[in-house]
Scaffold this motif. Structure first.
Motif, mmCIF file in Angstrom:
data_model
loop_
_atom_site.group_PDB
_atom_site.id
_atom_site.type_symbol
_atom_site.label_atom_id
_atom_site.label_comp_id
_atom_site.label_asym_id
_atom_site.label_seq_id
_atom_site.Cartn_x
_atom_site.Cartn_y
_atom_site.Cartn_z
ATOM 1 N N ALA A 104 0.837 -1.206 0.000
ATOM 2 C CA ALA A 104 0.000 0.000 0.000
ATOM 3 C C ALA A 104 0.869 1.253 0.000
ATOM 4 C CB ALA A 104 -0.928 -0.006 1.215
ATOM 5 N N LEU A 105 1.947 1.240 0.775
ATOM 6 C CA LEU A 105 2.841 2.400 0.834
ATOM 7 C C LEU A 105 3.651 2.548 -0.458
ATOM 8 C CD1 LEU A 105 4.131 2.223 4.532
ATOM 9 C CD2 LEU A 105 2.459 3.807 3.542
ATOM 10 N N LEU A 106 4.004 1.427 -1.073
ATOM 11 C CA LEU A 106 4.687 1.491 -2.365
ATOM 12 C C LEU A 106 3.791 2.176 -3.394
ATOM 13 C CD1 LEU A 106 6.887 0.735 -4.425
ATOM 14 C CD2 LEU A 106 5.785 -1.509 -4.641
ATOM 15 N N ARG A 134 3.534 5.885 -2.648
ATOM 16 C CA ARG A 134 4.745 6.594 -3.076
ATOM 17 C C ARG A 134 4.689 6.911 -4.574
ATOM 18 N NH1 ARG A 134 7.042 3.401 1.080
ATOM 19 N NH2 ARG A 134 8.383 4.651 2.446
ATOM 20 N N VAL A 135 4.399 5.890 -5.357
ATOM 21 C CA VAL A 135 4.385 6.059 -6.810
ATOM 22 C C VAL A 135 3.308 7.050 -7.228
ATOM 23 C CG1 VAL A 135 3.981 4.899 -9.007
ATOM 24 C CG2 VAL A 135 5.326 3.759 -7.246
ATOM 25 N N ASN A 148 3.335 12.402 4.911
ATOM 26 C CA ASN A 148 4.483 12.158 5.788
ATOM 27 C C ASN A 148 4.837 10.678 5.872
ATOM 28 O OD1 ASN A 148 5.017 14.818 6.417
ATOM 29 N ND2 ASN A 148 3.793 14.815 8.296
ATOM 30 N N MET A 149 3.882 9.814 5.544
ATOM 31 C CA MET A 149 4.143 8.376 5.563
ATOM 32 C C MET A 149 5.089 7.975 4.433
ATOM 33 S SD MET A 149 0.326 6.881 6.407
ATOM 34 C CE MET A 149 0.867 5.198 6.744
ATOM 35 N N VAL A 150 5.180 8.817 3.401
ATOM 36 C CA VAL A 150 6.057 8.523 2.263
ATOM 37 C C VAL A 150 6.965 9.726 1.985
ATOM 38 C CG1 VAL A 150 4.545 6.819 1.204
ATOM 39 C CG2 VAL A 150 4.198 9.232 0.675
ATOM 40 N N PHE A 191 11.399 3.079 -5.911
ATOM 41 C CA PHE A 191 10.290 3.065 -4.960
ATOM 42 C C PHE A 191 10.258 1.761 -4.157
ATOM 43 C CE2 PHE A 191 9.152 6.016 -8.314
ATOM 44 C CZ PHE A 191 8.840 7.143 -7.573
ATOM 45 N N ILE A 192 10.673 0.677 -4.780
ATOM 46 C CA ILE A 192 10.791 -0.593 -4.054
ATOM 47 C C ILE A 192 11.879 -0.477 -2.998
ATOM 48 C CG2 ILE A 192 11.473 -3.017 -4.276
ATOM 49 C CD1 ILE A 192 10.135 -3.014 -7.034
ATOM 50 N N ARG A 193 13.004 0.151 -3.355
ATOM 51 C CA ARG A 193 14.106 0.330 -2.403
ATOM 52 C C ARG A 193 13.679 1.218 -1.234
ATOM 53 N NH1 ARG A 193 18.820 -1.277 -5.392
ATOM 54 N NH2 ARG A 193 18.380 -1.285 -7.630
ATOM 55 N N LEU A 194 12.991 2.309 -1.542
ATOM 56 C CA LEU A 194 12.531 3.213 -0.488
ATOM 57 C C LEU A 194 11.548 2.515 0.447
ATOM 58 C CD1 LEU A 194 11.972 6.502 -2.558
ATOM 59 C CD2 LEU A 194 13.803 6.057 -0.898
ATOM 60 N N THR A 195 10.688 1.702 -0.124
ATOM 61 C CA THR A 195 9.692 1.000 0.687
ATOM 62 C C THR A 195 10.347 -0.036 1.582
ATOM 63 O OG1 THR A 195 8.031 1.327 -1.053
ATOM 64 C CG2 THR A 195 7.560 -0.355 0.605
#
Length: 217
Positions: free
Chosen positions: A29-31, A34-35, A88-90, A116-120
């Motif tokens: 969900a966060l990934l 982010r995108v 703020n969650m991302v 985005f995968i790396r950040l998540t």
């Protein structure tokens, strides 16, 4: 992998294990968040082409999210109360400017999905370390989506729906071994933004700004 950002292939960090192997539904969900917010920040600026309109104000996030993605926007799903709390969650991808309250990103429009995968994954590890240290505030409160209904076991005869014995053609009839899947969900990608469309797998990129980067996601 110890250093998330030096892994060459996010789909294989060694022994065939992907970087996202420990993702739960919260991480996916966060990934996605982010995108989507990253694309909003870039697409809006490209679309308006007006230096005085520097970005989407956080108070208008729901309107533009729905306009671009044609789906509802609800911060409560993520367990927060405001748009700023949601962003703020991302914040490693998108933030709300303290100067004017608009959505901004420090990531260029050349970033691909790997980042985005790396950040998540980086966020997941940091969150897990805090939870292990006893920080209850690190726990996410994202609402888990309902389970998809199981495929209906039965089978349709010509002009019929499977599951009920004894019906004539045009009624219901059983047919062992056949599976009737649930209706396929449709995703309405936005196709009006120059260089800023977003869609599911197979989505067509409009314009050349994104260089087809999201075509196969």
């Amino acid at each position: 992998a110890d250093d998330i950002f030096t892994v060459e292939n996010v789909c294989d960090t060694g022994n065939g294990e992907p970087l996202f192997s420990k993702f739960t539904f919260e991480d996916w969900a966060l990934l996605s968040l982010r995108v989507e917010t990253y694309l909003l920040a870039h697409a809006y600026k490209k679309d308006v082409g007006d230096s005085e309109r520097v970005g989407i104000h956080e108070s208008h996030l729901a309107f533009y999210y729905n306009k671009y993605y044609r789906k509802p926007f609800n911060v409560k799903y993520y367990g927060v109360d405001t748009n700023t709390e949601l962003v703020n969650m991302v914040k490693d991808a998108v933030t709300v400017s303290q100067q004017n309250g608009v959505l901004v990103t420090t990531l260029s429009d050349e970033v691909n999905l790997d980042m985005f995968i790396r950040l998540t994954e980086d966020g997941r590890r940091d969150r897990q370390r805090r939870i292990d240290a006893g920080d209850e505030s690190a726990k996410l409160k994202i609402n888990k989506p309902p389970e998809a209904p199981a495929p209906y076991q039965g089978g349709a005869q010509p002009g019929a729906y499977g599951g009920y014995k004894g019906a004539k053609v045009g009624g219901y009839g059983a047919q062992r071994g056949a599976t009737v899947p649930p209706p396929a969900g449709s995703y309405h990608g936005y196709s009006g933004a120059k260089g800023g469309p977003y869609g599911g797998k197979g989505a067509v990129v409009v314009g050349g700004d994104w260089k087809g980067r999201w075509r196969s996601w």
